[in-house]
Design an enzyme around this catalytic site. Structure first.
Site, PDB file in Angstrom:
ATOM      1  N   TYR A  67       0.806  -1.213   0.000  1.00  0.00           N
ATOM      2  CA  TYR A  67       0.000   0.000   0.000  1.00  0.00           C
ATOM      3  C   TYR A  67       0.838   1.261   0.000  1.00  0.00           C
ATOM      4  O   TYR A  67       0.395   2.302  -0.507  1.00  0.00           O
ATOM      5  CB  TYR A  67      -1.010  -0.031   1.155  1.00  0.00           C
ATOM      6  CG  TYR A  67      -2.151  -0.949   0.840  1.00  0.00           C
ATOM      7  CD1 TYR A  67      -3.188  -0.540   0.005  1.00  0.00           C
ATOM      8  CD2 TYR A  67      -2.181  -2.259   1.307  1.00  0.00           C
ATOM      9  CE1 TYR A  67      -4.223  -1.394  -0.343  1.00  0.00           C
ATOM     10  CE2 TYR A  67      -3.203  -3.121   0.972  1.00  0.00           C
ATOM     11  CZ  TYR A  67      -4.218  -2.688   0.141  1.00  0.00           C
ATOM     12  OH  TYR A  67      -5.225  -3.535  -0.219  1.00  0.00           O
ATOM     13  N   VAL A  93     -10.108   3.508  -4.303  1.00  0.00           N
ATOM     14  CA  VAL A  93      -9.470   3.945  -3.064  1.00  0.00           C
ATOM     15  C   VAL A  93      -8.564   5.154  -3.289  1.00  0.00           C
ATOM     16  O   VAL A  93      -7.887   5.608  -2.368  1.00  0.00           O
ATOM     17  CB  VAL A  93      -8.678   2.787  -2.395  1.00  0.00           C
ATOM     18  CG1 VAL A  93      -9.630   1.688  -1.958  1.00  0.00           C
ATOM     19  CG2 VAL A  93      -7.604   2.228  -3.314  1.00  0.00           C
ATOM     20  N   HIS A 132     -15.000   1.185  -0.508  1.00  0.00           N
ATOM     21  CA  HIS A 132     -13.857   0.302  -0.282  1.00  0.00           C
ATOM     22  C   HIS A 132     -12.716   0.998   0.454  1.00  0.00           C
ATOM     23  O   HIS A 132     -11.595   0.502   0.466  1.00  0.00           O
ATOM     24  CB  HIS A 132     -13.362  -0.270  -1.609  1.00  0.00           C
ATOM     25  CG  HIS A 132     -14.318  -1.256  -2.218  1.00  0.00           C
ATOM     26  ND1 HIS A 132     -14.244  -1.672  -3.524  1.00  0.00           N
ATOM     27  CD2 HIS A 132     -15.396  -1.902  -1.684  1.00  0.00           C
ATOM     28  CE1 HIS A 132     -15.215  -2.544  -3.779  1.00  0.00           C
ATOM     29  NE2 HIS A 132     -15.929  -2.677  -2.677  1.00  0.00           N
ATOM     30  N   ASN A 166     -19.022   2.344 -19.834  1.00  0.00           N
ATOM     31  CA  ASN A 166     -17.866   1.473 -19.638  1.00  0.00           C
ATOM     32  C   ASN A 166     -17.052   1.374 -20.925  1.00  0.00           C
ATOM     33  O   ASN A 166     -17.571   1.620 -22.023  1.00  0.00           O
ATOM     34  CB  ASN A 166     -18.330   0.072 -19.229  1.00  0.00           C
ATOM     35  CG  ASN A 166     -17.570  -0.498 -18.065  1.00  0.00           C
ATOM     36  OD1 ASN A 166     -16.449  -0.084 -17.779  1.00  0.00           O
ATOM     37  ND2 ASN A 166     -18.160  -1.470 -17.386  1.00  0.00           N
TER      38      ASN A 166
END
Length: 230
Positions: free
Chosen positions: A52, A90, A105, A197
């Site tokens: 991360y 995120v 999330h 999309n």
């Protein structure tokens, strides 16, 4: 009219943040059972922290693209109702563009205490020895929802799904639940549904309208259309 928008990784891809499933994406380079599950964190917390830290550094240099800016424009200029934005991402590109988004999330710019559940802005480089500013324990983890954990804000999102007149999914794969089930919930409540999309998602057949193409082209065009409607 109440508009509820769900965004996924496809909306940030053109900002240089690749999706999990694209060629060279995160799933092709990492075993997510090792870096994106509570069990992986328990086995090797340093590996997860390093993962991360890498993703946070990568996202730090990214800039909002035309899709993010268009959605911020919609939230700001839409006068015939409200626009609620929910994201699976995120990153903080929606906020950088000027939007207010619910991060179901989590966000890798936020640190969380596994002991007391306190949250605070994450440093660029997190350490396992970082102490919680509330309880003082070195129980730091990223405030990211891992596989097997419950997403954030579900009661609020459920309320928006019950009252939305229009549900729009942008840049989502339609494979990750519970978000992949939102279109069915919205349809059951009578909402019109639209997918935007690059390619049809796995649940594209459940949408009333499917718009295909790069997010930086399709989303601004769709927003302009909505703002023109009376």
């Amino acid at each position: 009219m109440k508009i509820l928008i769900l965004t996924g990784a496809g909306v940030s891809a053109e900002s240089g943040l690749g999706t999990f499933r694209d060629k060279g994406g995160v799933w092709t380079r990492y075993d997510l059972s090792e870096v994106a599950t509570p069990e992986g964190f328990a086995r090797d917390p340093q590996k997860v922290i390093d993962f991360y830290n890498m993703r946070r550094a990568n996202a730090r240099g990214a800039q909002p693209n035309a899709a993010h800016l268009a959605l911020a424009r919609l939230q700001s200029e839409y006068t015939r109702g409200e626009v609620t934005l929910v994201t699976q991402n995120v990153d903080s590109l929606h906020e950088a563009a000027g939007s207010d988004a619910l991060h179901m999330h989590g966000a890798h710019g936020v640190a969380r205490c596994a002991a007391c559940d306190a949250r605070w802005p994450a440093p660029l480089v997190m350490s396992l020895n970082d102490q919680c500013p509330d309880c003082g324990r070195p129980e730091t983890r990223p405030d990211v929802v891992w596989f097997g954990e419950v997403p954030h804000h579900l009661p609020r999102i459920a309320g928006h799904l019950r009252t939305a007149d229009l549900f729009v999914a942008i840049g989502t794969s339609g494979t990750v639940y519970p978000a992949a089930g939102f279109v069915a919930e919205a349809r059951a409540r009578g909402a019109r549904t639209v997918e935007i999309n690059l390619e049809p998602s796995q649940v594209a057949g459940q949408f009333d309208e499917v718009i295909l193409g790069p997010a930086t082209e399709t989303v601004p065009a769709w927003v302009a259309r909505v703002l023109r409607e009376r």
